[in-house]
Motif scaffolding. Structure first.
Motif, PDB file in Angstrom:
ATOM      1  N   ILE A 166       0.846  -1.195   0.000  1.00  0.00           N
ATOM      2  CA  ILE A 166       0.000   0.000   0.000  1.00  0.00           C
ATOM      3  C   ILE A 166       0.878   1.240   0.000  1.00  0.00           C
ATOM      4  N   GLU A 167       0.662   2.105  -0.972  1.00  0.00           N
ATOM      5  CA  GLU A 167       1.435   3.336  -1.070  1.00  0.00           C
ATOM      6  C   GLU A 167       0.820   4.412  -0.176  1.00  0.00           C
ATOM      7  N   LEU A 168       1.668   5.353   0.268  1.00  0.00           N
ATOM      8  CA  LEU A 168       1.194   6.443   1.109  1.00  0.00           C
ATOM      9  C   LEU A 168       0.125   7.263   0.390  1.00  0.00           C
ATOM     10  N   GLU A 169       0.248   7.378  -0.939  1.00  0.00           N
ATOM     11  CA  GLU A 169      -0.731   8.137  -1.709  1.00  0.00           C
ATOM     12  C   GLU A 169      -2.121   7.518  -1.625  1.00  0.00           C
ATOM     13  N   GLU A 170      -2.175   6.201  -1.352  1.00  0.00           N
ATOM     14  CA  GLU A 170      -3.467   5.535  -1.247  1.00  0.00           C
ATOM     15  C   GLU A 170      -4.119   5.801   0.102  1.00  0.00           C
ATOM     16  N   ILE A 171      -3.329   6.283   1.055  1.00  0.00           N
ATOM     17  CA  ILE A 171      -3.859   6.583   2.379  1.00  0.00           C
ATOM     18  C   ILE A 171      -4.270   8.039   2.475  1.00  0.00           C
ATOM     19  N   ILE A 172      -3.475   8.905   1.801  1.00  0.00           N
ATOM     20  CA  ILE A 172      -3.741  10.334   1.851  1.00  0.00           C
ATOM     21  C   ILE A 172      -4.787  10.688   0.801  1.00  0.00           C
ATOM     22  N   GLU A 180     -11.472   5.660  -4.243  1.00  0.00           N
ATOM     23  CA  GLU A 180     -11.449   4.299  -4.743  1.00  0.00           C
ATOM     24  C   GLU A 180     -10.293   3.497  -4.151  1.00  0.00           C
ATOM     25  N   ALA A 181      -9.337   4.168  -3.488  1.00  0.00           N
ATOM     26  CA  ALA A 181      -8.219   3.453  -2.880  1.00  0.00           C
ATOM     27  C   ALA A 181      -8.757   2.470  -1.859  1.00  0.00           C
ATOM     28  N   PRO A 182      -8.271   1.226  -1.872  1.00  0.00           N
ATOM     29  CA  PRO A 182      -8.834   0.183  -0.996  1.00  0.00           C
ATOM     30  C   PRO A 182      -8.838   0.553   0.482  1.00  0.00           C
ATOM     31  N   VAL A 235      -4.548   1.513   8.343  1.00  0.00           N
ATOM     32  CA  VAL A 235      -5.820   1.940   8.928  1.00  0.00           C
ATOM     33  C   VAL A 235      -5.597   3.089   9.915  1.00  0.00           C
ATOM     34  N   THR A 236      -4.626   2.924  10.827  1.00  0.00           N
ATOM     35  CA  THR A 236      -4.390   3.971  11.822  1.00  0.00           C
ATOM     36  C   THR A 236      -3.884   5.254  11.161  1.00  0.00           C
ATOM     37  N   SER A 237      -3.048   5.122  10.139  1.00  0.00           N
ATOM     38  CA  SER A 237      -2.536   6.311   9.457  1.00  0.00           C
ATOM     39  C   SER A 237      -3.659   7.054   8.739  1.00  0.00           C
ATOM     40  N   ARG A 238      -4.559   6.307   8.097  1.00  0.00           N
ATOM     41  CA  ARG A 238      -5.677   6.935   7.395  1.00  0.00           C
ATOM     42  C   ARG A 238      -6.539   7.740   8.368  1.00  0.00           C
ATOM     43  N   ILE A 239      -6.829   7.174   9.527  1.00  0.00           N
ATOM     44  CA  ILE A 239      -7.651   7.869  10.523  1.00  0.00           C
ATOM     45  C   ILE A 239      -6.923   9.103  11.055  1.00  0.00           C
TER      46      ILE A 239
END
Length: 565
Positions: A166-172, A180-182, A235-239
């Motif tokens: 998972i790339e950081l761009e998919e979290i940010i 659409e990022a999983p 998950v924690t980074s996304r939140i």
């Protein structure tokens, strides 16, 4: 019913005898004021119920009525109608026979939805009538997100196996298509499910070999998802990004908040992180603004207590205290009280931490300790703003207590909260905080103590006669028959027997005798004993009364009041 003709629900309810002309007029007025549907307006006025509206529509339109809580739909027809369409139009597919699809509808008068669906699916559409509450429960049941969460997790796992981390761009979030990022879909699905379940909190809990997600629903934690350990950081980074926290800092606790929009209303999420043995533990408090304000009549006061509380709110000055532990519904009571007295001829100002609901006309201020904006400092500034009514979110220290009491004595009505077990304890707590007894006796008008208890699920409720042992334990009148209720457990309540929560109350009105007792520094127990002899109901007594009326269980009342009995 002729296609393309929009019949009026008010006329049908009148014809069915469900309401009269005067009730319809009041309903139309409330509908215009609040911009709500007429049916909801009539229900809010208390002149009818969802069930009566359903029966009237069924009778007048000659359509079948259906209880979705006991009806098992053909799940294969769910694919015919998208979840968003079903929720927006308040419909649910039931079964398909040849070229005809039968659906449940809250508003079978909505011929435009029937026409749109028929054209979209190239099917004949037949309707059955259901209540909105039943429909919402069924939509949550049949369009649940657990399967979607599993699909997203499986997709991410397969991507990891293909050595595509998972790339950081998919979290940010930020770029087009980011939703659409999983990992973003996964976190959004968790939020969506929590709000559907009416959860008050989401717990993201790292273990040694997994990531557990639990929801607090009706005050009780339930495990909802167990996710692979390798999703923990994402998950924690996304939140943390959503809450504008530092994703690189994992050693210190952090607090933040963000807002999401669900079903055309805003939901605030408060975030708290803390380092633990297996990673950062995150708890998210869900603040659904649509549930924060209710009418005083719907809070759950007895008629006598409701009248006394309303009298206190009509006062020109004095202190009204709402007491109870964290999570006992104090904020809802305060906002509902302010809503009932809010008007253009009053200047109402609040100091809160946080502002959980923004109210029109009222000036609301946010505590910010980093810049010195404490409750006490904010309250002093408010007094220079020519207020009539002041709400102080919480009295936490002697300085805030002193300023609040002085404000009340100088002609202001002050509403606030204290963390005490019962109503009489709030009076002595102020004295313990350094407020002189003569100031407390002169300023405090009433104290409301409260707790939240779970309501019995109406779909699996059953009754039983209280045994002699139970009657003795509850200190009820011996020899008299008492009927109580319990939930057996069903799919509507996820086999718990409970659905939703309500408040139980203890209202202490400060009269001349109690003022004298305060001056004499009598104990909280002495004040409580006097109040009981003069008609006050304790939290437990109010709860037992509601249990006897089939609203909650004896076990819930005993559990929620055991610390003060």
């Amino acid at each position: 019913m002729q296609k393309g003709v929009r019949l009026k629900i008010g006329d049908l309810l009148l014809t069915a005898g469900a309401i009269d002309e005067d009730q319809l007029k009041k309903g139309l007025q409330l509908q215009k004021q609040k911009g709500m549907q007429l049916g909801k307006a009539l229900i809010q006025l208390g002149v009818t119920t969802q069930e009566k509206i359903m029966e009237a529509l069924s009778e007048q339109l000659e359509l079948p009525s259906i209880s979705l809580n006991t009806y098992h739909i053909d799940t294969s027809v769910l694919a015919n109608i998208d979840e968003n369409f079903a929720r927006t139009k308040k419909i649910l597919p039931l079964f398909k026979l040849n070229n005809t699809l039968t659906i449940a509808m809250v508003d079978p008068l909505d011929v435009f939805t029937l026409d749109e669906l028929g054209q979209k699916l190239s099917l004949e559409i037949e309707a059955a009538v259901c209540t909105e509450e039943d429909l919402n429960n069924a939509l949550d049941l049949y369009y649940g997100t657990s399967g979607k969460v599993d699909e997203v997790v499986q997709f991410i796992q397969e991507k990891e196996k293909e050595e595509e981390p998972i790339e950081l761009e998919e979290i940010i979030s930020g770029d087009a298509g980011a939703d659409e990022a999983p990992i973003i879909r996964l976190v959004n699905l968790i939020f969506s499910q929590a709000i559907k379940e009416k959860a008050s909190d989401i717990h993201i809990e790292p273990e040694e070999d997994l990531l557990r997600v639990r929801f607090r629903v009706d005050g009780v934690l339930h495990e909802m998802f167990v996710q692979p350990k390798n999703l923990q950081y994402a998950v924690t980074s996304r939140i943390k990004i959503m809450a504008e926290l530092n994703i690189a800092e994992r050693r210190l606790p952090q607090d933040g908040r963000f807002q999401i929009r669900v079903d055309n209303h805003d939901v605030d999420i408060r975030v708290s992180t803390i380092p633990s043995a297996h990673g950062e533990n995150i708890v998210l408090r869900i603040l659904d603004k649509s549930n924060l304000i209710v009418n005083l009549d719907d809070l759950g006061f007895t008629k006598k207590a409701r009248k006394e509380f309303a009298t206190a709110l009509d006062s020109a000055y004095g202190v009204i205290i709402v007491s109870g532990p964290t999570g006992s519904g104090k904020t809802t009571t305060l906002y509902s009280a302010l809503h009932s007295i809010n008007s253009l001829d009053k200047n109402i100002i609040t100091i809160e931490d946080p502002i959980e609901y923004r109210m029109k006309i009222i000036r609301q201020s946010q505590v910010n300790t980093k810049i010195g904006m404490t409750f006490a400092a904010g309250l002093r500034s408010i007094l220079r703003q020519d207020p009539d009514i002041i709400m102080v979110g919480e009295i936490r220290d002697s300085e805030t207590a002193s300023v609040a009491v002085q404000a009340a004595l100088t002609g202001h009505l002050v509403l606030t909260t204290l963390h005490t077990n019962d109503a009489s304890g709030a009076v002595t707590r102020l004295i313990d905080m350094g407020i002189e007894p003569f100031l407390v006796s002169s300023s405090v008008m009433c104290v409301v103590a409260q707790r939240l208890v779970r309501k019995i699920c109406r779909n699996c409720k059953s009754s039983y006669d209280a045994s002699d042992a139970l009657i003795k334990e509850l200190k009820l009148q011996p020899g008299k028959k008492y009927t109580f209720y319990e939930g057996k457990g069903c799919r509507n309540c996820k086999e718990t027997g409970y659905k939703g929560r309500m408040a139980i109350f203890e209202l202490l009105m400060i009269n001349d005798v109690i003022r004298r007792m305060i001056l004499e520094q009598k104990s909280a127990l002495d004040i409580r004993d006097y109040a009981l002899k003069n008609g006050m109901k304790t939290l437990r007594q109010d709860g037992i009364l509601k249990a006897n009326n089939g609203m909650t269980t004896v076990e819930e009342v005993m559990h929620s009041t055991q610390a003060i009995i």
